[in-house]
Design a protein around this motif. Structure first.
Motif, PDB file in Angstrom:
ATOM      1  N   ALA A   1       0.854  -1.082  -0.139  1.00  0.00           N
ATOM      2  CA  ALA A   1      -0.095  -0.095  -0.075  1.00  0.00           C
ATOM      3  C   ALA A   1       0.981   1.357   0.143  1.00  0.00           C
ATOM      4  N   ASP A   2       1.822   1.338   0.861  1.00  0.00           N
ATOM      5  CA  ASP A   2       2.988   2.320   0.752  1.00  0.00           C
ATOM      6  C   ASP A   2       3.489   2.650  -0.825  1.00  0.00           C
ATOM      7  N   THR A   3       3.626   1.437  -1.276  1.00  0.00           N
ATOM      8  CA  THR A   3       4.215   1.521  -2.583  1.00  0.00           C
ATOM      9  C   THR A   3       3.459   2.093  -3.634  1.00  0.00           C
ATOM     10  N   ILE A   4       2.031   1.862  -3.508  1.00  0.00           N
ATOM     11  CA  ILE A   4       1.146   2.195  -4.423  1.00  0.00           C
ATOM     12  C   ILE A   4       0.962   3.796  -4.236  1.00  0.00           C
ATOM     13  N   GLY A   5       0.987   4.044  -2.958  1.00  0.00           N
ATOM     14  CA  GLY A   5       0.868   5.376  -2.426  1.00  0.00           C
ATOM     15  C   GLY A   5       1.919   6.269  -3.060  1.00  0.00           C
ATOM     16  N   LEU A   6       3.302   5.814  -2.949  1.00  0.00           N
ATOM     17  CA  LEU A   6       4.488   6.593  -3.396  1.00  0.00           C
ATOM     18  C   LEU A   6       4.205   6.628  -4.993  1.00  0.00           C
ATOM     19  N   VAL A   7       4.015   5.517  -5.735  1.00  0.00           N
ATOM     20  CA  VAL A   7       3.876   5.463  -7.222  1.00  0.00           C
ATOM     21  C   VAL A   7       2.720   6.807  -7.851  1.00  0.00           C
ATOM     22  N   ALA A   8       1.709   6.670  -6.945  1.00  0.00           N
ATOM     23  CA  ALA A   8       0.437   7.488  -7.205  1.00  0.00           C
ATOM     24  C   ALA A   8       0.914   9.095  -7.083  1.00  0.00           C
ATOM     25  N   LEU A   9       1.716   9.327  -5.918  1.00  0.00           N
ATOM     26  CA  LEU A   9       2.022  10.591  -5.527  1.00  0.00           C
ATOM     27  C   LEU A   9       3.162  11.135  -6.827  1.00  0.00           C
ATOM     28  N   ILE A  10       4.096  10.271  -7.012  1.00  0.00           N
ATOM     29  CA  ILE A  10       5.056  10.489  -7.958  1.00  0.00           C
ATOM     30  C   ILE A  10       4.592  10.751  -9.572  1.00  0.00           C
ATOM     31  N   GLY A  11       3.652   9.887  -9.643  1.00  0.00           N
ATOM     32  CA  GLY A  11       2.739  10.072 -10.820  1.00  0.00           C
ATOM     33  C   GLY A  11       2.118  11.360 -10.962  1.00  0.00           C
ATOM     34  N   THR A  12       1.460  11.657  -9.925  1.00  0.00           N
ATOM     35  CA  THR A  12       0.720  12.660 -10.112  1.00  0.00           C
ATOM     36  C   THR A  12       1.564  14.058 -10.335  1.00  0.00           C
ATOM     37  N   GLN A  13       2.572  14.024  -9.543  1.00  0.00           N
ATOM     38  CA  GLN A  13       3.803  15.117  -9.942  1.00  0.00           C
ATOM     39  C   GLN A  13       4.203  15.149 -11.232  1.00  0.00           C
ATOM     40  N   LEU A  14       4.496  13.861 -11.976  1.00  0.00           N
ATOM     41  CA  LEU A  14       4.881  13.987 -13.418  1.00  0.00           C
ATOM     42  C   LEU A  14       3.794  14.271 -14.194  1.00  0.00           C
ATOM     43  N   GLY A  15       2.612  14.059 -13.795  1.00  0.00           N
ATOM     44  CA  GLY A  15       1.406  14.299 -14.515  1.00  0.00           C
ATOM     45  C   GLY A  15       1.248  15.949 -14.631  1.00  0.00           C
ATOM     46  N   GLN A  16       1.436  16.520 -13.221  1.00  0.00           N
ATOM     47  CA  GLN A  16       1.190  17.926 -13.485  1.00  0.00           C
ATOM     48  C   GLN A  16       2.324  18.642 -14.310  1.00  0.00           C
ATOM     49  N   THR A  17       3.468  17.922 -14.108  1.00  0.00           N
ATOM     50  CA  THR A  17       4.761  18.638 -15.062  1.00  0.00           C
ATOM     51  C   THR A  17       4.397  18.472 -16.449  1.00  0.00           C
ATOM     52  N   LEU A  18       3.752  17.291 -16.906  1.00  0.00           N
ATOM     53  CA  LEU A  18       3.397  17.219 -18.341  1.00  0.00           C
ATOM     54  C   LEU A  18       2.116  18.257 -18.460  1.00  0.00           C
ATOM     55  N   VAL A  19       1.296  18.393 -17.762  1.00  0.00           N
ATOM     56  CA  VAL A  19       0.349  19.392 -18.114  1.00  0.00           C
ATOM     57  C   VAL A  19       0.798  20.722 -18.258  1.00  0.00           C
ATOM     58  N   ALA A  20       1.763  21.190 -17.285  1.00  0.00           N
ATOM     59  CA  ALA A  20       2.252  22.398 -17.259  1.00  0.00           C
ATOM     60  C   ALA A  20       3.158  22.881 -18.431  1.00  0.00           C
ATOM     61  N   GLY A  21       3.907  21.924 -19.031  1.00  0.00           N
ATOM     62  CA  GLY A  21       4.933  22.179 -19.849  1.00  0.00           C
ATOM     63  C   GLY A  21       4.799  20.996 -21.385  1.00  0.00           C
ATOM     64  N   TYR A  22       3.221  20.871 -21.522  1.00  0.00           N
ATOM     65  CA  TYR A  22       2.997  20.102 -22.586  1.00  0.00           C
ATOM     66  C   TYR A  22       3.209  20.237 -23.943  1.00  0.00           C
ATOM     67  N   ARG A  23       3.707  21.743 -24.427  1.00  0.00           N
ATOM     68  CA  ARG A  23       4.342  22.085 -25.433  1.00  0.00           C
ATOM     69  C   ARG A  23       5.689  21.714 -25.799  1.00  0.00           C
ATOM     70  N   SER A  24       6.392  21.276 -25.042  1.00  0.00           N
ATOM     71  CA  SER A  24       7.939  20.992 -24.768  1.00  0.00           C
ATOM     72  C   SER A  24       8.005  19.514 -25.058  1.00  0.00           C
ATOM     73  N   PRO A  25       9.011  19.309 -26.219  1.00  0.00           N
ATOM     74  CA  PRO A  25       8.958  17.608 -26.555  1.00  0.00           C
ATOM     75  C   PRO A  25      10.248  17.379 -25.345  1.00  0.00           C
ATOM     76  N   LEU A  26      10.978  18.038 -24.808  1.00  0.00           N
ATOM     77  CA  LEU A  26      11.887  17.964 -23.446  1.00  0.00           C
ATOM     78  C   LEU A  26      11.184  17.410 -22.408  1.00  0.00           C
ATOM     79  N   VAL A  27      10.005  18.127 -22.245  1.00  0.00           N
ATOM     80  CA  VAL A  27       9.178  17.709 -20.880  1.00  0.00           C
ATOM     81  C   VAL A  27       8.667  16.332 -21.291  1.00  0.00           C
ATOM     82  N   TRP A  28       7.992  16.215 -22.271  1.00  0.00           N
ATOM     83  CA  TRP A  28       7.551  14.898 -22.597  1.00  0.00           C
ATOM     84  C   TRP A  28       8.567  13.675 -22.362  1.00  0.00           C
ATOM     85  N   LEU A  29       9.999  13.798 -22.806  1.00  0.00           N
ATOM     86  CA  LEU A  29      10.774  13.015 -22.978  1.00  0.00           C
ATOM     87  C   LEU A  29      11.264  12.745 -21.288  1.00  0.00           C
TER      88      LEU A  29
END
Length: 118
Positions: A6-34
């Motif tokens: 459960a802790d691992t699932i929570g960690l993956v969800a948290l980091i996944g959320t941060q990565l998702g928000q980064t992608l939303v904020a910089g979706y125009r940049s190929p470097l952000v996608w990469l």
């Protein structure tokens, strides 16, 4: 489900959320996608490699664990993107609504006394 999984699932969800928000904020940049894709892949390798995952306190996840973590990350990213637009008084992209900093009429910092470096 045990506590460590459960802790691992929570960690993956948290980091996944941060990565998702980064992608939303910089979706125009190929470097952000990469870099977002690379970070997600590294997260997957760390979690799924038994010795490496144990070093970080993780346990390998099965399909159900990954589904829970990714669904939570997607929902949190969508909520963080959509909810501010739906709530009254939270216009984030309106420059006229931003209060200027006192002593800075145009919003730029006053650098008259700051040393200049070439």
């Amino acid at each position: 489900m045990n506590r460590r999984r459960a802790d691992t699932i929570g960690l993956v969800a948290l980091i996944g959320t941060q990565l998702g928000q980064t992608l939303v904020a910089g979706y125009r940049s190929p470097l952000v996608w990469l870099t977002t894709a690379a970070s997600g892949a590294v997260l997957g390798v760390v979690v799924m490699t038994p010795g490496l995952g144990a070093y970080f306190g993780c346990t390998p996840l099965g399909p159900v664990g990954w589904t829970i973590a990714n669904s939570a990350a997607a929902a949190a990213t969508a909520g963080a993107t959509v909810l501010p637009q739906l709530l009254p008084g939270t216009e984030q992209n309106d420059p006229a609504a931003a209060d200027p900093v006192p002593g800075e009429p145009d919003g730029s910092p006053d650098r008259s006394g700051a040393p200049q470096y070439a």
